[in-house]
Design a protein around this motif. Structure first.
Motif, mmCIF file in Angstrom:
data_model
loop_
_atom_site.group_PDB
_atom_site.id
_atom_site.type_symbol
_atom_site.label_atom_id
_atom_site.label_comp_id
_atom_site.label_asym_id
_atom_site.label_seq_id
_atom_site.Cartn_x
_atom_site.Cartn_y
_atom_site.Cartn_z
ATOM 1 N N GLN A 1 51.562 -4.543 -32.539
ATOM 2 C CA GLN A 1 50.678 -3.762 -33.393
ATOM 3 C C GLN A 1 50.465 -2.366 -32.821
ATOM 4 O OE1 GLN A 1 47.668 -5.624 -35.619
ATOM 5 N NE2 GLN A 1 46.080 -4.223 -34.916
ATOM 6 N N ARG A 2 50.253 -2.299 -31.510
ATOM 7 C CA ARG A 2 50.035 -0.979 -30.905
ATOM 8 C C ARG A 2 51.315 -0.142 -31.005
ATOM 9 N NH1 ARG A 2 45.394 0.189 -28.960
ATOM 10 N NH2 ARG A 2 46.233 2.176 -28.216
ATOM 11 N N GLU B 1 46.191 -3.280 -43.281
ATOM 12 C CA GLU B 1 45.078 -3.993 -43.919
ATOM 13 C C GLU B 1 43.916 -3.064 -44.244
ATOM 14 O OE1 GLU B 1 47.009 -5.335 -41.804
ATOM 15 O OE2 GLU B 1 47.436 -7.378 -42.492
ATOM 16 N N ARG C 1 53.476 -0.215 -33.219
ATOM 17 C CA ARG C 1 53.716 0.239 -34.581
ATOM 18 C C ARG C 1 52.743 1.328 -35.004
ATOM 19 N NH1 ARG C 1 54.293 -5.082 -38.302
ATOM 20 N NH2 ARG C 1 56.465 -5.553 -37.875
ATOM 21 N N TYR C 2 51.461 1.114 -34.705
ATOM 22 C CA TYR C 2 50.448 1.921 -35.381
ATOM 23 C C TYR C 2 49.652 2.839 -34.470
ATOM 24 C CZ TYR C 2 51.415 -1.622 -38.894
ATOM 25 O OH TYR C 2 52.031 -2.445 -39.773
ATOM 26 N N ALA C 3 49.606 2.538 -33.165
ATOM 27 C CA ALA C 3 48.706 3.325 -32.331
ATOM 28 C C ALA C 3 49.333 4.662 -31.965
ATOM 29 C CB ALA C 3 48.340 2.549 -31.074
ATOM 30 N N ARG C 4 48.472 5.627 -31.633
ATOM 31 C CA ARG C 4 48.927 6.991 -31.358
ATOM 32 C C ARG C 4 49.915 7.017 -30.191
ATOM 33 N NH1 ARG C 4 45.938 11.470 -32.506
ATOM 34 N NH2 ARG C 4 44.061 10.221 -32.608
ATOM 35 N N ALA D 1 50.301 -10.645 -42.613
ATOM 36 C CA ALA D 1 49.257 -9.723 -42.179
ATOM 37 C C ALA D 1 49.722 -8.922 -40.970
ATOM 38 C CB ALA D 1 47.998 -10.496 -41.839
ATOM 39 N N SER D 2 48.922 -7.925 -40.597
ATOM 40 C CA SER D 2 49.216 -7.159 -39.401
ATOM 41 C C SER D 2 49.232 -8.093 -38.206
ATOM 42 C CB SER D 2 48.157 -6.088 -39.191
ATOM 43 O OG SER D 2 48.331 -5.092 -40.152
ATOM 44 N N ASP E 1 59.259 -4.119 -34.167
ATOM 45 C CA ASP E 1 59.600 -4.727 -35.460
ATOM 46 C C ASP E 1 60.519 -5.919 -35.268
ATOM 47 O OD1 ASP E 1 58.088 -2.989 -36.822
ATOM 48 O OD2 ASP E 1 59.734 -1.710 -37.537
ATOM 49 N N ASN F 1 54.050 -4.184 -42.567
ATOM 50 C CA ASN F 1 54.119 -5.281 -41.601
ATOM 51 C C ASN F 1 55.447 -5.979 -41.662
ATOM 52 O OD1 ASN F 1 51.614 -5.087 -40.588
ATOM 53 N ND2 ASN F 1 50.716 -6.457 -42.088
ATOM 54 N N TYR G 1 43.869 7.392 -35.199
ATOM 55 C CA TYR G 1 45.268 7.750 -35.444
ATOM 56 C C TYR G 1 45.811 7.034 -36.673
ATOM 57 C CZ TYR G 1 50.283 8.187 -34.623
ATOM 58 O OH TYR G 1 51.625 8.437 -34.744
ATOM 59 N N LEU H 1 45.889 -9.591 -36.638
ATOM 60 C CA LEU H 1 45.204 -10.462 -37.600
ATOM 61 C C LEU H 1 46.014 -11.738 -37.818
ATOM 62 C CD1 LEU H 1 44.125 -7.859 -40.283
ATOM 63 C CD2 LEU H 1 42.671 -9.068 -38.668
#
Lengths: 720, 321
Positions: free
Chosen positions: A668-669, B277, A671-674, A639-640, A619, B319, B224, A643
């Motif tokens: 991105q990974r 998104e 933040r959001y990936a497992r 955006a993410s 972040d 984000n 996930y 993107l």
């Protein structure tokens, strides 16, 4: 949570600045100026508080504060400014003159400074700038922690110029001010409900910090060399130092039967050196006296620039003295204790607490430029103009007219001032004059006239005064140096005793500066540049001046005036430090200029610091990327990351775009990936992206990103 | 069928694209709607298509069923349709002297419920219960429905005559609602041209099979969803509940549906994790048929899509750091 400006925050800033200004009071003789500080910062506080209560935009409030303080400063400025006589002068001419007066006072005085109106006005201007800088940091940029920087500038100026007169209370005052700013400017005042526990913790932390700091600060003073408090600080600021009369000590020492060792010294010069304590510029028919000294703790090495031989001397002082015996002209010295120097005579005066005993047992090193002109140079030299004034040219009033006639006849053959000086010295060293510690019982006229015209007997003071009088009659500036002859050799060292105490004339020549002479024949041989017969390396044959035949039967023939020269009290500075006002202005300007850049770098370092949780690191890194776009004036995307990077990369140089893609992928990974992502290299990638971005942007955008990072502005601060 | 290996994300994404292209051959100019239909298929949801007659609702449903080589049945809902017509009925077999279950129209992979709001509420609920439970109970016996099972219900706009509007509790069971809308002029011309060459529907050949779809669903379930995304979904749904323009916000089931749909969206983009998104793109489609507008919003002629879209725009995405 939105940042909630607090009405108290402006008040706290004003209080903090006032407290910081309070710590500067030892810099000034008269602290009456402090009354204007609350008026100035108070006005800013009132406007700031009103701005918050009436919900004005923060920029408007800041502008209003600037206008109010500027109006006050303008009014004060025009009130105090000297009237300009020139009708064509522009309206702001008085302010320029006032500022110039203040700058002049800063440049020409040492601390404590006189409270010149210009100086006070300049100080108030700087305090106004500090208030504005803090308001900007706290209420506009919402970075209250950085408010320490402007506060620190004030404290730093005090600490640099006052050194060991800063008290722990000064530190505590600045700390309390800063804590107040932090406490009132953060979310504490406007936090959303449900965060009371957070507020309580914060308040408790601030309280505990304050208590601990206040307890620790006095304890620390035992370990920090803050120096002794200066007597005049306690006795009242305007009380002068009273210097004892050096000639009385001279008389006493020469007549004292016991010959005590005063000091031992070693020098790298092949010629032993005269150690001088002080120079007397005022000469009357009754004797020589000190004039008021202008003591300064700064600018010693540049104060005297005449040519000479560089000599290093190491002195071990045994007896007490309030003057430091050093070879003329001193450039640098390292001696413990508090010292100040007189720029005109290059005398070093003790200013510390026990100043009269300051030299007892003192060891110190001195670098000097000792005048050693060639004889030819001296013969060709013309009389110079003493930069300190005409005092050294004034012939004592009431002198017997015979002295002038005598001088004219002595110097009749001489063409130049240098030759005249040599002729006078030869005259006084002639057999006509004899050395005697016993002063004549009664003089028909004044002491100098009787010595030169009738008695022809006296000791060093008589010879020196005689030569000075005759030189002045011939238009050569002259003064009396008091000090010691080189003494006796003892191995590598030279031993100087009380009977080596001596006085001799110094004459001022164009291009040569002050040149010492030796008219007292029985004490020492003449300086080699005045005597072609002396081989260059022959050591002089110093002999104790008095014949130790017993106590003098009469009082000295040349009584000296009880000199009580007033000397501006000077805080100790030891050796060289710099001009306080210059520091003040320079630091202020530099800090103001560099503050955004420094703040931005600090934010970057903080965001990209190692050891964060991967998600937090991601972040922060992405915030930093966004801030970089804002700094360079480019649009960022909400955006993410991946993107956004694809979209933004279209407008970037490929190198920057690829770095951006790398950062975005990791962020991105993470933040959001497992399984998250390895964020350890994220800082490196962000910095590489920053370099690539800045490199490929036009120059104006680069400059803007560096000097005016808009990401610090509140509307650009991203909150999640 | 669970024995076979779980397909990779790339395979799933490839098949989904093929299905989409296949449908696009009979449905010109509606890529958004086709995409939503595919997402709902892989997310094990049901689709509600709402629009005026003749804009291709049924064509979409039939093309989808053909593309996945599934058994497709179509139930035309009429006011006199009985619940047993949907679920099936036990009839007495004279030969075996036993009751024998005759499956109704719902026993298929893709069930097209045409004009669902023309049937009586009783019949509607029979369908909806089956949708919720993936099984049918008749006369004390439970009959599981084939997998994958997807209902594509079409309904005419509720203002039209002779309709029994679906109660919100039942609309909530559909994962998404799409509106076909009239085709663009060029698309309509292209449609005429292609239809002139013969029935395009017949030319659609399967691009995959139901078995693959069932296995792909397993793959999608492994995508996930980070806690921060779940938080975002809940924030969105909560925002519909607090919106001043809505008198009924979305349910917790809506949150679940949104998460499942977002997972498919991520998988179709080849990602094994969901990004905000994915959620934001589907939010309007998944949420807007579940909410009720306030009278003020209705008077202001705002649609639930507009209101939900506004809510999605207002809710900050995770984000933002």
């Amino acid at each position: 949570m939105r940042f909630q400006p607090s009405a108290l925050s402006s008040v706290a800033i004003a209080l903090a600045v006032w407290l910081a200004a309070w710590t500067l009071r030892p810099m000034f003789i008269d602290t009456a100026f402090l009354t204007w500080v609350p008026a100035l910062v108070g006005a800013a506080a009132v406007v700031g508080a009103l701005g918050v209560l009436l919900r004005f935009p923060r920029a408007v409030t800041l502008g209003a504060q600037a206008v109010v303080m500027a109006s006050l400063l303008l009014w004060l400025g025009f009130r105090d400014a000297p009237r300009s006589d020139d009708p064509d002068a522009s309206w702001y001419e008085p302010l320029v003159m006032l500022g110039a007066l203040g700058t002049k006072a800063v440049r020409e005085s040492s601390t404590p400074l006189p409270t010149e109106p210009g100086l006070v006005w300049l100080l108030l201007c700087i305090l106004a700038l500090v208030v504005l800088a803090m308001e900007t940091l706290v209420n506009v940029l919402e970075q209250p922690a950085w408010a320490l920087a402007p506060l620190g500038v004030i404290y730093g100026v005090g600490a640099l110029t006052l050194a060991n007169e800063m008290e722990w209370t000064s530190f505590a005052a600045v700390a309390v001010g800063y804590a107040l700013v932090l406490a009132t400017s953060t979310h504490l005042s406007g936090a959303s409900p449900g965060r009371t526990s957070h507020q309580a913790t914060r308040a408790a932390v601030i309280l505990v910090t304050l208590v601990v700091a206040s307890v620790l600060a006095p304890a620390l003073t035992n370990f920090v060399p803050l120096g002794d408090k200066q007597p005049w600080l306690q006795a009242g600021r305007n009380k002068p130092i009273t210097l004892s009369d050096p000639t009385v000590a001279l008389n006493e020492n020469l007549r004292r039967p016991a010959d005590e060792v005063v000091l031992r010294y070693s020098t790298d010069s092949e010629t032993p050196v005269y150690l001088r304590t002080v120079a007397l510029t005022r000469l009357t028919t009754d004797g020589a006296a000190l004039t008021g000294m202008r003591l300064s703790t700064t600018g010693l090495s540049g104060a005297y620039t005449a040519p000479g031989e560089s000599v290093k001397t190491r002195v071990r002082m045994l007896l007490a003295s309030e003057y430091l015996p050093v070879p003329f002209a001193v450039d640098r010295f390292s001696a413990a204790g508090a010292w100040a120097h007189d720029r005109d005579t290059m005398s070093i005066v003790a200013t510390g607490g026990a100043r009269t005993e300051q030299t007892e047992g003192l060891e110190y090193e001195v670098s000097s430029t000792v005048p050693r002109p060639d004889r030819s140079e001296l013969e060709a030299a013309a009389a110079g103009t003493d930069p300190a004034g005409d005092d050294t040219l004034s012939v004592p009033g009431g002198l017997d007219p015979g002295v002038a006639t005598l001088t004219a006849s002595v110097t009749a053959q001489a063409r130049t001032a240098g030759e005249k000086a040599l002729a006078i010295q030869s005259f006084l060293r002639s057999d006509e004059f004899s050395y005697s510690l016993n002063a004549p019982e009664e003089a028909d006229t004044d002491a100098i006239s009787s010595f030169l015209l009738t008695d022809h007997a006296g000791y060093c003071i008589h010879f020196a005064a005689g030569m000075i009088t005759m030189a002045r009659i011939e238009g050569i500036p002259a003064r009396m140096a008091i000090g010691f002859t080189p003494g006796k050799r003892d191995g590598d060292e030279w031993v100087v005793t009380t009977h080596n105490m001596h006085s001799w004339p110094e004459l001022y020549f164009e291009g040569l500066g002050w040149v010492p002479f030796e008219p007292t024949k029985s004490v020492a041989s003449p300086p080699e540049y005045t005597d072609p017969d002396v081989a260059p390396n022959a050591s002089p044959s110093p002999t104790p001046s008095p014949s130790a035949t017993g106590a003098p039967s009469a009082s000295p023939s040349i009584p000296v005036e009880p000199p009580e020269p007033t000397v501006a009290p000077t805080p100790p500075g030891g050796s060289d430090s710099s001009n306080p006002g210059g520091w003040f202005l320079l630091l202020g300007v530099l800090v103001l200029l560099a503050a955004p850049m420094a703040a931005r770098s600090g934010v970057r370092v903080w965001r990209l610091r190692a050891g964060q949780e991967p998600a937090a690191a991601a972040d922060a890194a992405w915030r930093e990327v966004g801030a970089l776009f804002t700094d360079t004036g480019l649009e960022f995307s909400d955006a993410s990351p991946v993107l956004a990077a694809k979209e933004l990369g279209k407008h970037l140089d490929p190198s920057a775009a690829s770095e951006l893609g790398a950062v975005a992928g990791i962020v991105q990974r993470a933040r959001y990936a497992r399984d998250g992502a390895d964020t350890s290299d994220l800082g490196v990638h962000v910095r590489q992206f920053r370099r690539a971005l800045l490199r490929t942007q036009p120059g104006n955008r680069q400059t803007r990103a560096l000097l005016l990072p808009l990401s610090l502005a509140p509307m650009n601060i991203r909150r999640g | 069928m669970d024995n076979a290996a779980t397909p990779s994300l790339a395979e799933v994404a490839n098949v989904a694209t093929s299905v989409g292209q296949s449908i696009a051959r009979v449905l010109e100019g509606k890529p958004r709607q086709i995409h939503t239909a595919v997402v709902v298929l892989f997310a094990e949801g049901h689709l509600l298509i709402e629009d005026v007659p003749g804009v291709g609702k049924t064509a979409l449903a039939k093309a989808l069923a053909r593309s996945i080589d599934g058994e497709a049945k179509r139930i035309q809902f009429t006011p006199d349709l009985l619940p047993s017509d949907v679920t099936g009925v036990s009839v007495f077999n004279q030969t075996t002297r036993e009751f024998e279950f005759k499956p109704g129209g719902i026993f298929a992979n893709i069930v097209v419920g045409d004009e669902i709001n023309r049937a009586s509420p009783k019949t509607q609920s029979a369908l909806l219960e089956a949708m919720a439970e993936d099984q049918v109970s008749v006369d004390g016996h439970t009959y599981p429905l084939p997998q994958p099972f997807m209902v594509i219900a079409t309904q005419n706009p509720i203002e039209m005559e002779g309709t029994y509007p679906l109660p919100e509790a039942q609309r909530d069971r559909f994962m998404a609602r799409i509106q076909m809308g009239y085709p663009a002029r060029s698309s309509e011309v292209a449609m005429l041209t292609s239809q002139a060459a013969g029935d395009q529907m017949a030319s659609i050949s399967p691009v995959t099979d139901v078995d693959f779809i069932a296995r792909a669903v397993t793959t999608v379930r492994q995508v996930y969803v980070a806690p921060i995304i779940n938080d975002y979904i809940v924030t969105l749904v909560e925002a519909t509940r607090n919106s001043p323009d809505l008198r009924l916000g979305a349910s917790p089931r809506a949150s679940l549906h949104l998460m499942r749909a977002a997972r498919v969206e991520a998988a179709l983009a080849g990602r094994d994790y969901v990004i905000p998104e994915d959620v934001a793109q589907l939010a309007t489609t998944v949420l807007s048929h579940r909410v009720l507008l306030t009278v003020d919003a209705q008077v202001a002629r705002r649609t639930s899509e507009q209101v939900v879209a506004a809510v999605v725009t207002q809710v900050p995405r995770p984000n933002r750091g």
